[in-house]
Every structure is written in structure tokens, then in C-alpha cells.
Motif scaffolding. Structure first.
Motif, PDB file in Angstrom:
ATOM      1  N   THR A   1    -136.147  82.277  12.737  1.00  0.00           N
ATOM      2  CA  THR A   1    -136.376  83.468  13.192  1.00  0.00           C
ATOM      3  C   THR A   1    -135.265  84.762  12.624  1.00  0.00           C
ATOM      4  O   THR A   1    -135.836  85.726  12.127  1.00  0.00           O
ATOM      5  CB  THR A   1    -135.951  83.457  14.544  1.00  0.00           C
ATOM      6  OG1 THR A   1    -136.797  82.484  15.596  1.00  0.00           O
ATOM      7  CG2 THR A   1    -135.980  85.147  15.360  1.00  0.00           C
TER       8      THR A   1
ATOM      9  N   ARG B   1    -140.080  81.060  21.188  1.00  0.00           N
ATOM     10  CA  ARG B   1    -139.720  82.310  20.399  1.00  0.00           C
ATOM     11  C   ARG B   1    -140.321  81.975  18.928  1.00  0.00           C
ATOM     12  O   ARG B   1    -140.991  82.892  18.471  1.00  0.00           O
ATOM     13  CB  ARG B   1    -138.298  82.543  20.475  1.00  0.00           C
ATOM     14  CG  ARG B   1    -137.708  83.940  19.848  1.00  0.00           C
ATOM     15  CD  ARG B   1    -136.372  84.229  20.039  1.00  0.00           C
ATOM     16  NE  ARG B   1    -135.929  84.079  21.343  1.00  0.00           N
ATOM     17  CZ  ARG B   1    -134.761  83.919  21.681  1.00  0.00           C
ATOM     18  NH1 ARG B   1    -133.405  83.850  21.037  1.00  0.00           N
ATOM     19  NH2 ARG B   1    -134.379  84.238  23.020  1.00  0.00           N
TER      20      ARG B   1
ATOM     21  N   THR C   1    -137.065  85.826   9.401  1.00  0.00           N
ATOM     22  CA  THR C   1    -138.312  86.856   9.413  1.00  0.00           C
ATOM     23  C   THR C   1    -137.658  88.202   9.017  1.00  0.00           C
ATOM     24  O   THR C   1    -138.768  89.091   8.712  1.00  0.00           O
ATOM     25  CB  THR C   1    -138.949  86.792  10.610  1.00  0.00           C
ATOM     26  OG1 THR C   1    -137.898  87.083  11.788  1.00  0.00           O
ATOM     27  CG2 THR C   1    -139.272  85.314  11.000  1.00  0.00           C
TER      28      THR C   1
ATOM     29  N   HIS D   1    -143.710  84.095  17.107  1.00  0.00           N
ATOM     30  CA  HIS D   1    -143.479  85.134  16.174  1.00  0.00           C
ATOM     31  C   HIS D   1    -144.706  85.130  15.381  1.00  0.00           C
ATOM     32  O   HIS D   1    -144.836  84.158  14.600  1.00  0.00           O
ATOM     33  CB  HIS D   1    -142.119  84.783  15.622  1.00  0.00           C
ATOM     34  CG  HIS D   1    -141.375  86.016  14.936  1.00  0.00           C
ATOM     35  ND1 HIS D   1    -141.890  86.524  13.642  1.00  0.00           N
ATOM     36  CD2 HIS D   1    -140.341  86.382  15.321  1.00  0.00           C
ATOM     37  CE1 HIS D   1    -141.093  87.531  13.216  1.00  0.00           C
ATOM     38  NE2 HIS D   1    -140.101  87.424  14.272  1.00  0.00           N
TER      39      HIS D   1
END
Length: 331
Positions: free
Chosen positions: A172, A199, A175, A203
Motif C-alpha cells: 500500500t 485494503r 502505490t 486497492h
């Protein structure tokens, strides 16, 4: 050799502790290790190429250069640095006893100290895949927060290996810089908590590759360009173009030499009294990644090194006061 303070470890935590202790006239001795844990003196920082998030270096600095500067500053204030590895300690009584690598505990005189700071860090787990040695820190890393913003990773496809919370968190995080992030999970499900797994799966810039092993890192001889993936079920292989491969499979705290004499958590990290560097043994302090499994940054390690030195100074002052009162018959 007896010292007021011995510091074991030579990363930002160890050297910051040494700088503060030396300036407090505690005449610290720092054992920086000799390829302890397979890493050069300076610890994990020496395996990092460009460090761009350590305050005071707006243009960036290499990990080795930063380590050299920390070492130079420690020596400037009088720290004695010994390039040997401590392999055994006895914390059952004071002064504490420490033996260097190659010493026979029953035959050789140990080094002793009144206070001990443990700053031995943690070593990132590796897979040992083909090409790992060649492309480590040339497209391969074990710290997305440390290295993810580097120019070689920006707007490029990146791969994260792992199935736990760390893998989801690092993917994450990446990203923000990558064109797309792939997570290679060896099984058909995450080990991560539901919220972290959800999550990552939801995404738009993350693709989860289930039942996937990364078996080789390949490049152009200079930097990583792609990885070889293998399906865990069919054993079929394929290439995936990527500019970065990040391991998120955990770290091993370097505490084996303590032989269980200090309290640790379930994963082996030293336990300290919240808000301090104090371990369960009076006079023994912990600094850096050896007890911090959350942040694992050079700057947080340096901060905890400062805390350990200040706690050590206070401990030795109290110790001296007690001995004075005892000698004068007040205790």
C-alpha cells in the motif's frame, strides 16, 4: 578490560548512544562487530544505497557514508571502537561480563562493564533466490519505507513478497510511487489481518498473485528488470517485468548472544519499559531495531540510542550515589 559503559552494536542507535555517553564523560566502549549476522559494521544501514530521509542531508547520502560519519562523530568525542563481535554475556551479576568471538568463557578473561547498551538491531529475512546477491540494493530491498521513494522505483511496476500485515502495508505504501504493485503470496490466502488484507485486495493499483513463488531475480547486470514467478500448484514459470522486488517476510532480532537473559516478546524482540530503554535487568538498556519492530528506521533508531544513553547516565549517577551513601554508612 573494565568500562563504565559498553555498547554492543554499530548502527545509528549504537553510535548515537556512544555520542551522548562520550559527551557525558562516561568513556564508552563500542563493539561494532566483525560481520556479525553477516552484515558489515554499521548494520542494515550499510546495505542501503541512497538514504534520502535522514534529516540534515537534503541531497541524500549513501548508507555507508552515513555510517562512516556516525562512526567519526563517535570517535571524535572519545568513544573507543573495537571491531570485534560479542558472542556471549553474563548479566546475572554486576559488573556484567562479555566475551568476544573466539574467547573461551571458562578460560579467557571477559570484558566487564557497569552498564550495557544493546543496539544489535535486526536482520531482514531473505529467501536466497537466484540473483539475490547480485541485485540486492540494485532493485531489491527489505524496506519499502526506506527505499520505495528512490527514483529507480518511481512510476515503475514493483513486486512485494509476503502474506502478512507487513506485506500489505508495504504494498500500500509503494502505490504512492509505483505504476502498479504486485503482491506474491505463497498460499491461497493472506495471513494478514482482515482489514489489512481487504485494503490491499481492494486497492486499484495492487494485484495479488496467489500461490506464487518468486524463484529468481534477473536484470541487465546493473539493475533488476524482471523476476521469475512459479505457480505453487502447477510449477509453471513466467517472467514479470519489474524495477523493484521488496521482501516483507519479517526480520530476526539479533539477540541470540544474550541466551535468553533478557525478556523478549513472542518474536524475539527485546521488551523495554514503555517510554524508556530499560530492560528487565537493571543496568541493561536496549536501543534501535533490537526492540523496535514497528518503525525500523535509521532516525528512530538514533532517537532510541539517545534515550538509552540518557537512561544509562541516570542509572550510573544513582549507582554512584548509592555506593557513596553505603560507604559513608548512610545505607
Amino acid at each position: 578490560m573494565h568500562s563504565k559503559v559498553i555498547i554492543v552494536g554499530s548502527g545509528p542507535a549504537g553510535h548515537t548512544a556512544a555520542i551522548y555517553a562520550a559527551r557525558a564523560n562516561l568513556e564508552p566502549v563500542l563493539f561494532e562487530g566483525m560481520l556479525a549476522g553477516g552484515v558489515a559494521p554499521g548494520g542494515q544501514l550499510t546495505t542501503t544505497t541512497e538514504v534520502e530521509n535522514f534529516p540534515g542531508f537534503p541531497a541524500g547520502i549513501t548508507g555507508i557514508e552515513l555510517t562512516d560519519k556516525l562512526r567519526e562523530q563517535s570517535e571524535r568525542f572519545g568513544t573507543e571502537i573495537i571491531t570485534e563481535t560479542i558472542t556471549r554475556v553474563d548479566l546475572s551479576s554486576r559488573p556484567f561480563k562479555l566475551w568476544r568471538e573466539g574467547a573461551e568463557a571458562d578460560a579467557d578473561e571477559p570484558d566487564t562493564c557497569d552498564a550495557l547498551i544493546i543496539a544489535t538491531g535486526a536482520t531482514a529475512k531473505r529467501l536466497g533466490i537466484a540473483g539475490e546477491d547480485k541485485y540486492w540494493q540494485r532493485g531489491m530491498s527489505a524496506c519499502a519505507v526506506c527505499d520505495g521513494a528512490a527514483p529507480i522505483f518511481r512510476n515503475k511496476p514493483l513486486v512485494v513478497i509476503g502474506g502478512g500485515d507487513s506485506a500489505c502495508e508495504e504494498a500500500t505504501f509503494l502505490t504512492k510511487y509505483a505504476s502498479h504493485v504486485y503482491i506474491a503470496v505463497r498460499r491461497d490466502a493472506f495471513r494478514a489481518s482482515q482489514i489489512m488484507a481487504r485494503r490491499a485486495e481492494n486497492h486499484p493499483k495492487i494485484t495479488v498473485m496467489w500461490n506464487t513463488h518468486v524463484i529468481e531475480a534477473k536484470g541487465d547486470g546493473s539493475v533488476l528488470t524482471h523476476v521469475v514467478l512459479q505457480d505453487a500448484n502447477t510449477k509453471e514459470t513466467r517472467n514479470l517485468a519489474t524495477s523493484g522486488l521488496f521482501y516483507a517476510i519479517g526480520h530476526t532480532p539479533n539477540t541470540a548472544f544474550l541466551d535468553g537473559q533478557l525478556d523478549t516478546d513472542e518474536t524475539g524482540y527485546l521488551v523495554v519499559k514503555p517510554g524508556t530503554s530499560l530492560t528487565n535487568v537493571a543496568g541493561v538498556f536496549a536501543a534501535g531495531d533490537v526492540h523496535d519492530k514497528t518503525y525500523r528506521q535509521a532516525i528512530t533508531a538514533a532517537g532510541s540510542g539517545c534515550m538509552a544513553a540518557l537512561d544509562t547516565e541516570k542509572y550510573l549517577e544513582n549507582l554512584a550515589a548509592e555506593e557513596h551513601e553505603r560507604a559513608s554508612g548512610k545505607l
